[in-house]
Design a protein around this motif. Structure first.
Motif, PDB file in Angstrom:
ATOM      1  N   THR A 112       0.818  -1.213   0.000  1.00  0.00           N
ATOM      2  CA  THR A 112       0.000   0.000   0.000  1.00  0.00           C
ATOM      3  C   THR A 112       0.851   1.261   0.000  1.00  0.00           C
ATOM      4  OG1 THR A 112      -0.135   0.013   2.415  1.00  0.00           O
ATOM      5  CG2 THR A 112      -1.902  -1.127   1.218  1.00  0.00           C
ATOM      6  N   ARG A 113       2.158   1.087   0.121  1.00  0.00           N
ATOM      7  CA  ARG A 113       3.060   2.243   0.183  1.00  0.00           C
ATOM      8  C   ARG A 113       4.255   2.037  -0.739  1.00  0.00           C
ATOM      9  NH1 ARG A 113       3.006   5.127   5.681  1.00  0.00           N
ATOM     10  NH2 ARG A 113       0.888   4.697   6.372  1.00  0.00           N
ATOM     11  N   CYS A 114       4.767   3.140  -1.247  1.00  0.00           N
ATOM     12  CA  CYS A 114       5.996   3.102  -2.034  1.00  0.00           C
ATOM     13  C   CYS A 114       7.157   2.789  -1.082  1.00  0.00           C
ATOM     14  CB  CYS A 114       6.206   4.426  -2.765  1.00  0.00           C
ATOM     15  SG  CYS A 114       6.445   5.840  -1.668  1.00  0.00           S
ATOM     16  N   VAL A 115       8.323   2.506  -1.617  1.00  0.00           N
ATOM     17  CA  VAL A 115       9.459   2.114  -0.798  1.00  0.00           C
ATOM     18  C   VAL A 115       9.843   3.209   0.190  1.00  0.00           C
ATOM     19  CG1 VAL A 115      11.889   1.403  -0.838  1.00  0.00           C
ATOM     20  CG2 VAL A 115      10.288   0.472  -2.523  1.00  0.00           C
ATOM     21  N   PRO A 116       9.996   4.475  -0.225  1.00  0.00           N
ATOM     22  CA  PRO A 116      10.354   5.509   0.755  1.00  0.00           C
ATOM     23  C   PRO A 116       9.338   5.635   1.900  1.00  0.00           C
ATOM     24  CG  PRO A 116      10.697   6.351  -1.454  1.00  0.00           C
ATOM     25  CD  PRO A 116       9.971   5.031  -1.594  1.00  0.00           C
ATOM     26  N   CYS A 117       8.063   5.602   1.584  1.00  0.00           N
ATOM     27  CA  CYS A 117       7.040   5.723   2.632  1.00  0.00           C
ATOM     28  C   CYS A 117       7.002   4.483   3.523  1.00  0.00           C
ATOM     29  CB  CYS A 117       5.663   5.990   2.022  1.00  0.00           C
ATOM     30  SG  CYS A 117       5.519   7.643   1.325  1.00  0.00           S
TER      31      CYS A 117
END
Length: 122
Positions: A112-117
């Motif tokens: 549900t989130r990109c890698v940075p987030c």
């Protein structure tokens, strides 16, 4: 769909459906095994907690319950991914709204989130 748009759309949707079916099948097997364990516990008159041979029924119950709980969580994640797909939000980070890279979705299709987030969340 966000990040995975293009000719691979059908493949991603099929992979999500397959993953959901696998998790649902695993959960059904675990629930069936737990029910069998309850039945064998009801018919057993012996005290397996003090049996030096093998695994006790209570420890097996605990192990299977943990696996079933994990499968229920994974099933909810699969359902969430399919809902995001239907709403056109699959592949979009729930935190920043940016695209989730296809490579991440291939490894973690319920992400549900990109890698940075996702890294910030730890």
């Amino acid at each position: 769909m966000g990040a995975a748009a293009g000719s691979g759309d059908d493949a991603f949707r099929a992979a999500l459906a397959d993953a959901r079916a696998e998790v649902a099948g695993r959960l059904a097997d675990l629930e069936r095994t737990l029910a069998e364990l309850v039945r064998s516990r009801e018919s057993a008159n012996d005290d397996d907690e003090h049996d030096p041979e093998g695994v006790t029924l209570s420890s097996e119950w605990s192990r299977l319950s943990g696996l079933a709980d994990a499968a229920r969580t994974e099933l909810a994640e699969a359902d969430g991914a399919l809902e995001r797909w239907a709403a056109g939000r699959y592949g979009v980070c729930e935190n920043c709204g940016g695209p989730i890279p296809v490579e991440r979705l291939e490894v973690r299709p319920f992400a549900t989130r990109c890698v940075p987030c996702a890294s910030l969340r730890r």
